[in-house]
Design a protein around this motif. Structure first.
Motif, mmCIF file in Angstrom:
data_model
loop_
_atom_site.group_PDB
_atom_site.id
_atom_site.type_symbol
_atom_site.label_atom_id
_atom_site.label_comp_id
_atom_site.label_asym_id
_atom_site.label_seq_id
_atom_site.Cartn_x
_atom_site.Cartn_y
_atom_site.Cartn_z
ATOM 1 N N LEU A 90 5.999 -47.497 -24.527
ATOM 2 C CA LEU A 90 5.492 -48.598 -23.720
ATOM 3 C C LEU A 90 3.967 -48.697 -23.823
ATOM 4 O O LEU A 90 3.419 -49.801 -23.905
ATOM 5 C CB LEU A 90 5.929 -48.399 -22.266
ATOM 6 C CG LEU A 90 5.928 -49.615 -21.373
ATOM 7 C CD1 LEU A 90 6.782 -50.735 -21.972
ATOM 8 C CD2 LEU A 90 6.461 -49.249 -20.005
ATOM 9 N N VAL A 91 3.285 -47.564 -23.834
ATOM 10 C CA VAL A 91 1.822 -47.562 -23.992
ATOM 11 C C VAL A 91 1.473 -48.216 -25.330
ATOM 12 O O VAL A 91 0.592 -49.088 -25.403
ATOM 13 C CB VAL A 91 1.242 -46.126 -23.918
ATOM 14 C CG1 VAL A 91 -0.233 -46.116 -24.299
ATOM 15 C CG2 VAL A 91 1.451 -45.529 -22.530
ATOM 16 N N LEU A 92 2.179 -47.818 -26.381
ATOM 17 C CA LEU A 92 1.953 -48.382 -27.714
ATOM 18 C C LEU A 92 2.157 -49.896 -27.705
ATOM 19 O O LEU A 92 1.330 -50.652 -28.218
ATOM 20 C CB LEU A 92 2.932 -47.713 -28.686
ATOM 21 C CG LEU A 92 2.568 -47.573 -30.144
ATOM 22 C CD1 LEU A 92 1.282 -46.795 -30.312
ATOM 23 C CD2 LEU A 92 3.700 -46.864 -30.889
ATOM 24 N N LYS A 119 6.699 -48.480 -42.711
ATOM 25 C CA LYS A 119 7.167 -49.659 -41.975
ATOM 26 C C LYS A 119 8.417 -49.371 -41.138
ATOM 27 O O LYS A 119 8.460 -49.732 -39.959
ATOM 28 C CB LYS A 119 7.408 -50.811 -42.952
ATOM 29 C CG LYS A 119 7.732 -52.116 -42.242
ATOM 30 C CD LYS A 119 7.685 -53.286 -43.196
ATOM 31 C CE LYS A 119 8.085 -54.585 -42.569
ATOM 32 N NZ LYS A 119 7.374 -55.010 -41.405
ATOM 33 N N PRO A 120 9.443 -48.697 -41.684
ATOM 34 C CA PRO A 120 10.627 -48.413 -40.858
ATOM 35 C C PRO A 120 10.308 -47.524 -39.647
ATOM 36 O O PRO A 120 10.836 -47.728 -38.561
ATOM 37 C CB PRO A 120 11.583 -47.692 -41.810
ATOM 38 C CG PRO A 120 11.106 -48.019 -43.177
ATOM 39 C CD PRO A 120 9.634 -48.275 -43.061
ATOM 40 N N GLU A 121 9.418 -46.543 -39.847
ATOM 41 C CA GLU A 121 9.029 -45.666 -38.732
ATOM 42 C C GLU A 121 8.342 -46.479 -37.639
ATOM 43 O O GLU A 121 8.586 -46.280 -36.448
ATOM 44 C CB GLU A 121 8.048 -44.594 -39.203
ATOM 45 C CG GLU A 121 8.644 -43.519 -40.080
ATOM 46 C CD GLU A 121 7.564 -42.586 -40.585
ATOM 47 O OE1 GLU A 121 7.517 -41.436 -40.101
ATOM 48 O OE2 GLU A 121 6.769 -43.000 -41.453
ATOM 49 N N MET A 122 7.467 -47.391 -38.081
ATOM 50 C CA MET A 122 6.706 -48.198 -37.128
ATOM 51 C C MET A 122 7.625 -49.124 -36.340
ATOM 52 O O MET A 122 7.545 -49.188 -35.120
ATOM 53 C CB MET A 122 5.668 -49.036 -37.872
ATOM 54 C CG MET A 122 4.833 -49.892 -36.977
ATOM 55 S SD MET A 122 3.335 -49.105 -36.473
ATOM 56 C CE MET A 122 2.508 -49.003 -38.018
ATOM 57 N N PHE A 126 9.079 -49.763 -31.813
ATOM 58 C CA PHE A 126 9.024 -50.971 -30.993
ATOM 59 C C PHE A 126 10.395 -51.535 -30.647
ATOM 60 O O PHE A 126 10.505 -52.570 -30.019
ATOM 61 C CB PHE A 126 8.157 -52.039 -31.685
ATOM 62 C CG PHE A 126 6.719 -51.627 -31.761
ATOM 63 C CD1 PHE A 126 5.905 -51.728 -30.652
ATOM 64 C CD2 PHE A 126 6.197 -51.086 -32.928
ATOM 65 C CE1 PHE A 126 4.578 -51.321 -30.700
ATOM 66 C CE2 PHE A 126 4.881 -50.673 -32.987
ATOM 67 C CZ PHE A 126 4.063 -50.794 -31.874
ATOM 68 N N ARG A 127 11.439 -50.853 -31.051
ATOM 69 C CA ARG A 127 12.803 -51.286 -30.712
ATOM 70 C C ARG A 127 13.098 -50.952 -29.254
ATOM 71 O O ARG A 127 12.439 -50.114 -28.645
ATOM 72 C CB ARG A 127 13.812 -50.584 -31.612
ATOM 73 C CG ARG A 127 13.585 -50.871 -33.078
ATOM 74 C CD ARG A 127 14.845 -51.310 -33.717
ATOM 75 N NE ARG A 127 14.666 -51.515 -35.138
ATOM 76 C CZ ARG A 127 14.645 -52.708 -35.703
ATOM 77 N NH1 ARG A 127 14.801 -53.776 -34.971
ATOM 78 N NH2 ARG A 127 14.497 -52.830 -37.006
ATOM 79 N N HIS A 133 18.331 -47.927 -34.144
ATOM 80 C CA HIS A 133 17.167 -47.483 -34.908
ATOM 81 C C HIS A 133 15.946 -47.179 -34.031
ATOM 82 O O HIS A 133 14.851 -46.953 -34.541
ATOM 83 C CB HIS A 133 16.781 -48.529 -35.964
ATOM 84 C CG HIS A 133 17.832 -48.710 -37.014
ATOM 85 N ND1 HIS A 133 18.208 -47.714 -37.876
ATOM 86 C CD2 HIS A 133 18.612 -49.771 -37.316
ATOM 87 C CE1 HIS A 133 19.157 -48.152 -38.679
ATOM 88 N NE2 HIS A 133 19.433 -49.401 -38.353
ATOM 89 N N TYR A 134 16.142 -47.171 -32.709
ATOM 90 C CA TYR A 134 15.051 -46.846 -31.781
ATOM 91 C C TYR A 134 14.584 -45.418 -32.017
ATOM 92 O O TYR A 134 15.375 -44.519 -32.294
ATOM 93 C CB TYR A 134 15.533 -46.986 -30.340
ATOM 94 C CG TYR A 134 14.564 -46.441 -29.308
ATOM 95 C CD1 TYR A 134 13.465 -47.178 -28.904
ATOM 96 C CD2 TYR A 134 14.758 -45.185 -28.745
ATOM 97 C CE1 TYR A 134 12.574 -46.692 -27.958
ATOM 98 C CE2 TYR A 134 13.874 -44.683 -27.791
ATOM 99 C CZ TYR A 134 12.790 -45.444 -27.407
ATOM 100 O OH TYR A 134 11.914 -44.940 -26.475
#
Length: 157
Positions: A90-92, A119-122, A126-127, A133-134
């Motif tokens: 949430l902070v991110l 990109k997949p990690e990033m 945000f999921r 994939h969260y």
């Protein structure tokens, strides 16, 4: 990450004075009980005498206040409820919104901190929780993001 560390890091990054921190919190909730005199105790390290833990309620209002401070208030939308529990994810998300960061910006910030993310990690960060994939944002990831963001904002880049 510990809420006090997040608050301390953002305050340093943006060079905010105690009064400005209070003003940002009050942008979202003018009735929230916070005074300029409360800030020094929130900024102390946990093991220092007089240190006060930063509550999720305070950090949520501060992060929401940053969004309003940098992007303005959207009067066409009803006020969003304040989160009861703050997570690293949430902070991110809130910092990404406040500073209007695109994917490219996010990758650059992590790279600046010496912590490149694919990109997949990033996108997994945000999921929504519960999505297959969260991925929970660990303290190391958030710490490196704050470090990269600080490098970007303190050096004027």
């Amino acid at each position: 990450m510990i809420n006090n560390d997040v608050l301390r890091s953002i305050r340093y990054m943006l060079d905010l004075g105690d009064a400005k921190v209070v003003e940002i919190v009050h942008l979202v909730d003018p009735a929230f009980p916070l005074d300029k005199a409360d800030i020094p105790a929130l900024l102390k390290k946990e093991d220092e005498p007089g240190a006060v833990p930063c509550s999720d309620a305070l950090l949520a209002r501060f992060l929401d206040g940053l969004i309003v401070y940098y992007r303005g208030r959207d009067e066409s939308q009803p006020p969003r409820p304040v989160e009861q529990r703050i997570t690293n994810n949430l902070v991110l998300k809130k910092l990404r919104v406040a500073f209007q960061l695109k994917d490219l910006d996010m990758h650059e910030i992590f790279a600046q901190a010496g912590f490149p993310l694919g990109k997949p990690e990033m996108t997994a960060l945000f999921r929504q929780p519960g999505h297959k994939h969260y991925r929970p944002c660990g303290d190391q990831i958030l710490r490196n993001f704050l470090k990269g963001l600080t490098l970007r904002y303190r050096s004027g880049g």
